[in-house]
Design a protein around this motif. Structure first.
Motif, mmCIF file in Angstrom:
data_model
loop_
_atom_site.group_PDB
_atom_site.id
_atom_site.type_symbol
_atom_site.label_atom_id
_atom_site.label_comp_id
_atom_site.label_asym_id
_atom_site.label_seq_id
_atom_site.Cartn_x
_atom_site.Cartn_y
_atom_site.Cartn_z
ATOM 1 N N HIS A 110 0.813 -1.216 0.000
ATOM 2 C CA HIS A 110 0.000 0.000 0.000
ATOM 3 C C HIS A 110 0.858 1.283 0.000
ATOM 4 O O HIS A 110 0.534 2.255 -0.711
ATOM 5 C CB HIS A 110 -0.901 -0.047 1.243
ATOM 6 C CG HIS A 110 -1.824 1.105 1.392
ATOM 7 N ND1 HIS A 110 -3.047 1.164 0.777
ATOM 8 C CD2 HIS A 110 -1.704 2.259 2.091
ATOM 9 C CE1 HIS A 110 -3.640 2.303 1.092
ATOM 10 N NE2 HIS A 110 -2.844 2.984 1.892
ATOM 11 N N HIS A 114 1.139 4.356 -2.776
ATOM 12 C CA HIS A 114 0.953 5.807 -2.565
ATOM 13 C C HIS A 114 2.041 6.581 -3.326
ATOM 14 O O HIS A 114 1.772 7.608 -3.949
ATOM 15 C CB HIS A 114 1.027 6.156 -1.076
ATOM 16 C CG HIS A 114 -0.310 6.113 -0.379
ATOM 17 N ND1 HIS A 114 -1.394 6.847 -0.799
ATOM 18 C CD2 HIS A 114 -0.726 5.440 0.727
ATOM 19 C CE1 HIS A 114 -2.430 6.625 0.003
ATOM 20 N NE2 HIS A 114 -2.052 5.767 0.935
ATOM 21 N N SER A 135 0.214 9.552 5.661
ATOM 22 C CA SER A 135 -1.160 9.029 5.660
ATOM 23 C C SER A 135 -1.652 8.900 7.103
ATOM 24 O O SER A 135 -1.025 9.410 8.030
ATOM 25 C CB SER A 135 -1.179 7.676 4.957
ATOM 26 O OG SER A 135 -0.543 6.721 5.766
ATOM 27 N N ASP A 301 -6.802 6.938 -0.066
ATOM 28 C CA ASP A 301 -6.738 5.548 -0.530
ATOM 29 C C ASP A 301 -7.593 5.332 -1.778
ATOM 30 O O ASP A 301 -8.763 5.723 -1.815
ATOM 31 C CB ASP A 301 -7.187 4.615 0.598
ATOM 32 C CG ASP A 301 -6.164 4.587 1.719
ATOM 33 O OD1 ASP A 301 -5.038 5.086 1.502
ATOM 34 O OD2 ASP A 301 -6.483 4.058 2.795
HETATM 35 ZN ZN ZN Z 1 -3.203 5.030 2.419
#
Ligand code: ZN
Ligand code: KG4
Length: 331
Positions: A110, A114, A135, A301
């Motif tokens: 993840h 980003h 984040s 996200d």
């Molecule tokens: Zn994220």
């Protein structure tokens, strides 16, 4: 031509995207409003909502992209880090889809996604570049040598930048997530309340002390004036935003000076913050940086960034098997 179905379900947004040759054809996100009632993400509520949302979101992504299921060549999914129950929904869906159509599977980190969200649209940073990835769960300065070659130069020792926004907002009585609300109120305020900057060596960050200092400051002021927060909300938000942005940009500047890199990017949910976006441009002008800020849909996200990362892993032949399990923590 390579068409990838991408799935993101690491926290409280269920997202699906169709990415063709690195270009995002569709990027659909179902937000979970239920968590607002609790003032934070409730993992069990999130997993259930992912289960309910995943098929409609995937159907919508396929429809919006103008493709059919038979056009899909591979399935990319977020393996972690994130909430285990949430990740399990996306992982299981991706595996089932790939199995039923005999397609290759691609696992995606993840946080790496980003960073690679920058390759969804022009202008794209040139390698090597530095990316401040901020984040709700992470705060990292990443040295990006190539699409799949990254090194974390520094990260937070405790809370993430997004958490600092959300927890400070909670102290002000704002709803969840408080980051966008602080951003909104800060626009009408003056940063006139000085909060202390932590002293953290190297390229590390720390935000837990800031939260405590805000707590004690508010306790003291509201003891004298119970309406202190309501009367000073915009200035409080501007002050909190200013200190968080200053902490982030000072460390980013330190990393840029240490490495000599002038290609500088920001990514992750907090990169949607208007103070950080403006600050990066201003500091960038002074330091002679080329700065890169993702479009809003690629900050928080989204599966578009998972599909873009999946595309570069597809080109590198990096596939995974059906036995792969999500990792809840950074891996
Ligand atoms: Zn994220
Ligand atoms: O990347 P993201 O969507 O999810 C995680 O991977 O954690 O980031 C969510 C975080 C939350 O803490 C939220 O408050 C913060 O990003 N955020 C913002 C803004 N928009 C989202 N923080 C400050 N200002 C914003 N405009």
């Amino acid at each position: 031509m390579t068409t990838i179905l991408a799935i993101e379900s690491s926290c409280d947004d269920t997202s699906a995207a169709i990415v063709r040759d690195g270009l995002v054809l569709s990027n659909c996100v179902a937000n979970q409003e239920a968590h607002r009632l609790y003032g934070g993400v409730v993992p069990e509520v999130a997993s259930r909502a992912h289960q309910a949302n995943i098929i409609p979101v995937v159907d919508l992504a396929i429809k919006n992209a103008g493709v059919t299921k038979t056009d899909i060549d591979a399935v990319a999914f977020t393996r972690g880090p994130g909430l285990l129950g949430s990740l399990l929904v996306g992982t299981s869906f991706a595996k089932a889809f790939a199995l039923s159509r005999d397609l290759p599977l691609i696992e995606v980190n993840h946080m790496q996604a980003h960073v690679l969200a920058h390759f969804a649209e022009d202008p794209k940073p040139k390698f090597p570049f530095l990316c401040l990835t901020v984040s709700g769960g992470h705060t990292q300065i990443v040295l990006v040598r190539d699409f799949l070659d990254m090194e974390i130069l520094g990260q937070t020792l405790d809370d993430a930048a997004g958490e600092a926004f959300d927890k400070s907002g909670k102290l002000l009585g704002l709803g969840y997530p408080a980051g966008p609300l602080i951003d909104k109120y800060a626009r009408e305020g003056q940063a006139r309340f000085p909060f202390p900057e932590p002293s953290v060596p190297g390229l590390g960050f720390s935000f837990s002390g800031l939260k405590t200092s805000i707590l004690y400051f508010l306790k003291k002021e509201t003891a004298a004036n119970p309406n202190f927060i309501q009367e000073n909300l915009a200035d409080l938000c501007a002050s909190i935003q200013e200190i968080i942005v200053t902490i982030l940009l000072k460390k980013l500047r330190k990393a840029a000076r240490q490495t000599g890199i002038r290609e500088i990017a920001i990514a992750g949910g907090v990169s949607a913050n208007s103070g950080l976006r403006k600050g990066l441009e201003e500091w960038g002008k002074k330091e002679g940086w080329n700065t890169y800020i993702p479009a809003f849909q690629y900050c928080t996200d989204n599966a578009g960034m998972i599909g873009v990362t999946g595309y570069y892993k597809f080109l590198a032949g990096e596939f995974c098997g059906q036995e792969v399990a999500p990792y809840a923590r950074q891996g």
